[in-house]
Design a protein around this motif. Structure first.
Motif, mmCIF file in Angstrom:
data_model
loop_
_atom_site.group_PDB
_atom_site.id
_atom_site.type_symbol
_atom_site.label_atom_id
_atom_site.label_comp_id
_atom_site.label_asym_id
_atom_site.label_seq_id
_atom_site.Cartn_x
_atom_site.Cartn_y
_atom_site.Cartn_z
ATOM 1 N N GLY A 168 36.346 20.457 54.405
ATOM 2 C CA GLY A 168 35.871 21.092 53.192
ATOM 3 C C GLY A 168 36.824 22.132 52.653
ATOM 4 N N TYR A 169 36.512 22.560 51.454
ATOM 5 C CA TYR A 169 37.303 23.562 50.750
ATOM 6 C C TYR A 169 36.341 24.504 50.044
ATOM 7 N N VAL A 170 36.639 25.814 50.078
ATOM 8 C CA VAL A 170 35.829 26.798 49.376
ATOM 9 C C VAL A 170 36.749 27.869 48.812
ATOM 10 N N ARG A 171 36.441 28.314 47.602
ATOM 11 C CA ARG A 171 37.161 29.422 47.001
ATOM 12 C C ARG A 171 36.184 30.228 46.147
ATOM 13 N N THR A 172 36.453 31.537 46.034
ATOM 14 C CA THR A 172 35.610 32.401 45.229
ATOM 15 C C THR A 172 36.392 33.627 44.791
ATOM 16 N N ASP A 173 36.033 34.187 43.643
ATOM 17 C CA ASP A 173 36.602 35.457 43.219
ATOM 18 C C ASP A 173 36.044 36.607 44.036
ATOM 19 N N GLY A 174 34.862 36.416 44.630
ATOM 20 C CA GLY A 174 34.284 37.391 45.525
ATOM 21 C C GLY A 174 33.797 38.663 44.858
ATOM 22 N N ILE A 175 33.521 39.654 45.704
ATOM 23 C CA ILE A 175 33.119 40.981 45.265
ATOM 24 C C ILE A 175 34.106 41.988 45.869
ATOM 25 N N SER A 176 34.022 43.215 45.438
ATOM 26 C CA SER A 176 34.874 44.249 46.032
ATOM 27 C C SER A 176 34.377 44.582 47.427
ATOM 28 N N ASN A 177 35.295 44.565 48.405
ATOM 29 C CA ASN A 177 34.914 44.989 49.750
ATOM 30 C C ASN A 177 34.440 46.438 49.741
ATOM 31 N N ALA A 178 35.161 47.288 49.028
ATOM 32 C CA ALA A 178 34.753 48.690 48.901
ATOM 33 C C ALA A 178 33.633 48.790 47.878
ATOM 34 N N ALA A 179 32.521 49.400 48.272
ATOM 35 C CA ALA A 179 31.381 49.522 47.357
ATOM 36 C C ALA A 179 31.747 50.283 46.092
ATOM 37 N N VAL A 180 32.727 51.182 46.182
ATOM 38 C CA VAL A 180 33.131 51.969 45.016
ATOM 39 C C VAL A 180 34.224 51.271 44.216
ATOM 40 N N GLY A 181 34.694 50.122 44.700
ATOM 41 C CA GLY A 181 35.808 49.440 44.053
ATOM 42 C C GLY A 181 35.383 48.659 42.822
ATOM 43 N N THR A 182 36.358 48.327 42.001
ATOM 44 C CA THR A 182 36.119 47.534 40.801
ATOM 45 C C THR A 182 36.881 46.219 40.818
ATOM 46 N N GLU A 183 37.835 46.075 41.720
ATOM 47 C CA GLU A 183 38.643 44.861 41.820
ATOM 48 C C GLU A 183 37.981 43.877 42.774
ATOM 49 N N ARG A 184 37.786 42.658 42.310
ATOM 50 C CA ARG A 184 37.174 41.647 43.170
ATOM 51 C C ARG A 184 38.151 41.195 44.247
ATOM 52 N N ASP A 185 37.604 40.999 45.440
ATOM 53 C CA ASP A 185 38.403 40.522 46.570
ATOM 54 C C ASP A 185 38.052 39.056 46.825
ATOM 55 N N GLY A 186 39.009 38.186 46.548
ATOM 56 C CA GLY A 186 38.762 36.750 46.629
ATOM 57 C C GLY A 186 38.936 36.186 48.024
ATOM 58 N N TYR A 187 38.594 34.918 48.127
ATOM 59 C CA TYR A 187 38.606 34.239 49.418
ATOM 60 C C TYR A 187 38.865 32.758 49.189
ATOM 61 N N ARG A 188 39.640 32.161 50.114
ATOM 62 C CA ARG A 188 39.926 30.728 50.049
ATOM 63 C C ARG A 188 40.020 30.165 51.466
ATOM 64 N N GLN A 189 39.483 28.972 51.646
ATOM 65 C CA GLN A 189 39.536 28.338 52.967
ATOM 66 C C GLN A 189 39.509 26.823 52.828
ATOM 67 N N TYR A 190 40.310 26.128 53.652
ATOM 68 C CA TYR A 190 40.139 24.688 53.804
ATOM 69 C C TYR A 190 40.218 24.343 55.272
ATOM 70 N N ALA A 191 39.474 23.319 55.657
ATOM 71 C CA ALA A 191 39.322 23.007 57.075
ATOM 72 C C ALA A 191 39.130 21.517 57.283
ATOM 73 N N LEU A 192 39.431 21.062 58.494
ATOM 74 C CA LEU A 192 39.288 19.662 58.878
ATOM 75 C C LEU A 192 38.874 19.610 60.341
ATOM 76 N N ASN A 193 37.880 18.782 60.674
ATOM 77 C CA ASN A 193 37.471 18.619 62.070
ATOM 78 C C ASN A 193 37.265 17.147 62.398
ATOM 79 N N LEU A 194 37.475 16.804 63.658
ATOM 80 C CA LEU A 194 37.388 15.421 64.126
ATOM 81 C C LEU A 194 36.674 15.397 65.464
ATOM 82 N N THR A 195 35.752 14.450 65.647
ATOM 83 C CA THR A 195 35.076 14.254 66.919
ATOM 84 C C THR A 195 35.122 12.779 67.293
ATOM 85 N N ASN A 196 35.029 12.533 68.595
ATOM 86 C CA ASN A 196 35.074 11.151 69.087
ATOM 87 C C ASN A 196 34.230 11.026 70.342
#
Length: 655
Positions: free
Chosen positions: A199-227
Motif C-alpha cells: 500500500g501507499y499513503v500520503r497526507t499533508d497532515g497537521i502541525s506536530n506542535a500545537a502552536v504551529g501553523t505549518e502542516r507536517d506531512g507524511y508518506r509511506q509505501y510498503a510491501l509484504n509477502l507470506t507463504n
C-alpha cells in the motif's frame, strides 16, 4: 549517543479498522490461529485476550491500527502530533516500551531506540488480517518486554481453503489531502499458498506542535509477502517478509528561543522484517494431537535518518537497529478424552542477537548483545470443567545476567454459561543497548538490572446466550527496578557508580522506580436484533508511582487516563439495503497528567466516529467515515497537536 529523539516506524498499508471480536478462527489444518493466548486458543486461555478479526477490520474501513487497538479494555494511546509521528500504546497503565509487538512471528522493537520499544505510528491496517492483544504481564513464552502485554499482528494470510486466487483492492481520499491505495492478493497453488500485500499513503497532515501553523506531512509505501508450503505429509514451511519506506515531517526547538514550534526537519525510515520456519508433525500435517516441533528464524532491521535542512544536507542523526532470533519449540498433546484428562506440554529454546548504532554531530555509539532463553509450560484439564496452566522461563543476558519468570493460572466452568479464572504471571524487560552503553560521554549504565513485574488477575466470563457475553476482570501489577534517567551532580544522594567516573556529564540511567498498576475491566457485547449489535467496555486504570522516599511517591504515572470507555452500535439493515453496514463508535479518555510531578493536566475527552459502507455490485462497495465527529480539541501529549474533524470516502473491490 547524545540524541534523545527517536522515531521507529512499522509500515503496513491501509484498509480497514477494528473492534474486538468474540470469536476465533481456524487454519486450514484445523488448528487455532491464536498467537497471544499463551500459545493456546482464545477459548482455552485463562488470560485476558482480545481478538480483532478480519471481519471487524473490514467493517471499520481504514486508518491507523493504534486508534482501533485503543478501543480495547485497558488500552490508551499517546501520539506526538501528525500521522506518522511517534505513537505509543499503553496496556493497563504500563509504559509503551513494555508492550511487546510481534508481526507474523517477528519481534519488531527497535534496538537503537532508548527504550527499545515499538512505535505504532505507521502501523496501518491495509495488509493486516488479524490483531490479538494479551493484556497483562506474561514473559513466559515471550521473554523480555511483555510487562504490559503482547500485541500480535497477522498480515496477509495465505488462503489454503477453496483453491484459486482471491484478493481485495481499495483506494480512498479525504481530509488534509490524504490519499491511500492498498491491496491484498492470495493464490492457492495446491501444496503452496501465497499472500501478497502492499500500500501507499500520503497526507499533508497537521502541525506536530500545537502552536504551529505549518502542516507536517507524511508518506509511506510498503510491501509484504507470506507463504505456506506443505512438504510431503509431515512438513510445513512458512515464510514472511515486509519492507517499508516512510518519511515524516518533524517540528523542533529552533534558535533563538529554542521553544517547540515549526521547523523544516524531517525523518526517513526504512524497515525490513522477515521470518521463516519449518514445522514437523510426525502424525501428519492435519493432526491436532500428538507431537510436533518447529525451527524458526526471524530478523528485524530498522534504519532511521533525521535531517535538518537549516543546518546541513547530511543527516543530523542516524540510527541502525537490528535483532535476529533463532528458536526451536516442541508441542505435545495427549489424545485423551476430547473434553477432559488432556495434558499438553509446550517448551522452547531461543537465542536472540541485537545490535545498534547511533550517531549525531557530536559523537557515535554502538553496541551488541545476546540473550539465551529456555521455557516450558504444561497445560492440564483434569476434568471437563477445570483447566490448569503452569510454566517457567529462564533468560541469560550476556550483559546483566539472568532472569527467571513464572506463570500459573486456573479456569473453572460453572454450568454452561459461567467461567471463573485466576492467574499469576511475571514479566521482565531487559535494559536496552542505549541504556547499557559504557561509551564515554553517552548516557548508558552497564550496571543496570532488568525491570521486573508481578501480575495478578481474577475474572469471570458470563455467556448468557450465543448473542450476549460479558467479561469482568480485576488486576494488579507491581513493577520494580524501573529504569529512569538521572543527573550526575555531586551530593549526598546515592548515585550510580558510573557517575563517579566523570564520563556522564549529561546524566545516566539507573534502577530507581517502582510502580503499581491496578484496576477493573468490564466488557460486553449483545446482538439486540438480527441486524443490530452493541458492544461496550469500561476500564478503571490506577497507575501510581511507588518509589519509596521519592517526592513523587503516590503520584499518578504520566499520560495514563484513570477512566477509559468505549461503545459501538452497528446496524446492517437488510431488505432493500442488504449489504449496507452503518456504525457509530465513541471513545472516552479521562483526565491525566503529562508529567511525573502531576503539575501539567491533560483534559478528558470524547471522540465519536461514524462509518458506513454500501455494495454497488457484486464485490464492489463504496464507503465513507467521519472521525472526531464533534471536532473535539484534545491532547494526548502536552504541546502536541491532534487531528480535528476528518472525513474520508473510498471504494474497494473484493474478488
Amino acid at each position: 549517543m547524545k540524541s534523545f529523539f527517536w522515531k521507529s516506524t512499522l509500515p503496513l498499508a491501509a484498509v480497514a479498522a477494528a473492534s474486538p471480536a468474540w470469536a476465533q478462527d481456524a487454519d486450514a489444518d484445523g488448528s487455532t490461529i491464536t498467537v497471544v493466548g499463551d500459545l493456546l486458543g482464545a477459548d482455552q486461555s485463562n488470560a485476558s485476550v482480545s481478538i480483532i478479526d478480519a471481519a471487524a477490520i473490514r467493517r471499520a474501513q481504514n486508518g491507523a491500527a493504534a486508534d482501533l487497538i485503543a478501543r480495547l479494555p485497558g488500552v490508551s494511546i499517546t501520539q506526538y502530533g501528525t500521522l506518522g509521528s511517534v505513537s505509543n500504546v499503553r496496556i493497563r497503565g504500563a509504559e509503551g516500551e513494555q508492550t511487546l509487538v510481534v508481526i507474523d512471528g517477528v519481534r519488531v522493537g527497535d534496538p537503537s531506540s532508548p527504550g527499545g520499544g515499538f512505535d505504532f505510528a505507521n502501523l496501518m491496517l491495509g495488509a493486516i488480517d488479524r490483531i490479538e492483544v494479551l493484556r497483562g504481564a506474561n514473559s513466559l513464552p515471550w521473554g523480555s518486554q511483555a510487562i504490559g502485554g503482547v500485541v500480535a499482528i497477522s498480515t496477509t494470510e495465505p488462503d489454503a481453503v477453496g483453491g484459486g486466487t482471491s484478493g481485495r483492492i481499495g483506494a480512498e481520499y479525504g481530509a488534509r489531502d490524504t490519499a491511500r491505495v492498498n491491496g491484498q492478493f492470495r493464490a492457492d497453488l495446491g501444496a503452496s499458498q501465497f499472500g501478497l500485500g502492499g500500500g501507499y499513503v500520503r497526507t499533508d497532515g497537521i502541525s506536530n506542535a500545537a502552536v504551529g501553523t505549518e502542516r507536517d506531512g507524511y508518506r509511506q509505501y510498503a510491501l509484504n509477502l507470506t507463504n505456506r508450503t506443505e512438504i510431503g505429509n509431515t512438513l510445513t514451511f512458512r515464510a514472511f517478509g515486509l519492507y517499508a519506506d516512510s518519511r515524516v515531517d518533524l517540528d523542533g526547538f529552533a534558535p533563538p528561543t529554542y521553544s517547540f514550534g515549526d521547523t523544516a526537519e524531517y525523518q526517513k525510515t526504512r524497515e525490513h522484517y522477515a521470518a521463516a520456519s519449518v514445522e514437523h508433525r510426525p502424525g501428519g500435517n492435519a493432526s491436532t494431537t500428538g507431537f510436533s516441533h518447529k525451527l524458526a528464524f526471524g530478523f528485524a532491521d530498522i534504519n532511521r535518518d533525521n535531517y535538518d535542512p537549516a543546518a546541513s544536507s547530511d543527516p543530523s542523526f542516524k540510527a541502525r537497529g537490528r535483532s535476529e532470533r533463532l528458536s526451536y519449540s516442541i508441542d505435545w498433546l495427549t489424545a485423551g478424552n476430547a473434553s477432559a484428562q488432556q495434558v499438553r506440554l509446550i517448551a522452547g529454546a531461543e537465542r536472540e542477537w541485537t545490535r545498534s548504532l547511533t550517531a549525531d554531530a557530536f559523537s557515535s555509539d554502538s553496541g551488541r548483545t545476546a540473550t539465551t532463553g529456555l521455557w516450558a509450560m504444561i497445560v492440564g484439564k483434569p476434568t471437563e470443567t477445570l483447566s490448569l496452566t503452569a510454566g517457567v522461563r529462564r533468560d541469560d543476558h550476556r550483559d546483566f545476567g539472568g532472569a527467571t519468570s513464572l506463570a500459573f493460572d486456573a479456569g473453572q466452568k460453572l454450568g454452561d454459561h459461567v467461567t471463573l479464572r485466576a492467574s499469576y504471571r511475571e514479566g521482565f524487560k531487559a535494559p536496552t543497548l542505549f541504556q547499557l552503553s559504557d561509551t564515554a560521554g553517552a548516557y548508558g549504565n552497564p550496571d543496570l538490572q532488568p525491570e521486573r513485574a508481578r501480575a495478578y488477575e481474577v475474572g469471570v466470563r458470563i455467556a448468557a446466550a450465543p448473542s450476549a457475553v460479558i467479561d469482568i476482570a480485576w488486576y494488579r501489577r507491581d513493577t520494580r527496578n524501573l529504569i529512569d534517567f538521572v543527573s550526575c551532580p555531586a551530593g549526598p544522594n546515592p548515585l550510580p557508580p558510573i557517575c563517579a567516573t566523570g564520563n556522564r556529564p549529561f546524566g545516566t540511567y539507573d534502577n530507581i522506580n517502582r510502580a503499581r498498576g491496578q484496576g477493573v475491566e468490564v466488557e460486553g457485547a449483545v446482538q439486540l436484533s438480527p441486524g443490530l449489535r452493541f458492544s461496550a467496555n469500561y476500564s478503571l486504570v490506577v497507575a501510581t508511582d511507588r518509589t519509596p522516599g521519592s517526592v513523587y511517591e503516590g503520584n499518578r504515572l504520566a499520560r495514563r487516563p484513570k477512566h477509559l470507555a468505549n461503545a459501538e452500535l452497528g446496524w446492517t439493515p437488510g431488505g432493500a439495503f442488504t449489504g449496507a453496514d452503518l456504525s457509530v463508535a465513541a471513545r472516552y479518555a479521562g483526565k491525566s497528567f503529562d508529567d511525573r510531578a502531576n503539575n501539567v493536566t491533560l483534559d478528558d475527552y470524547w471522540l465519536v466516529d461514524l462509518r458506513a459502507s454500501y455494495p454497488l455490485v457484486a464485490g464492489i462497495e463504496v464507503y465513507g467515515r467521519i472521525e472526531n465527529l464533534f471536532d473535539t480539541d484534545y491532547q494526548t501529549v502536552a504541546g502536541y497537536g491532534t487531528a480535528g474533524r476528518s472525513a474520508y470516502a473510498g471504494v474497494r473491490w473484493a474478488f
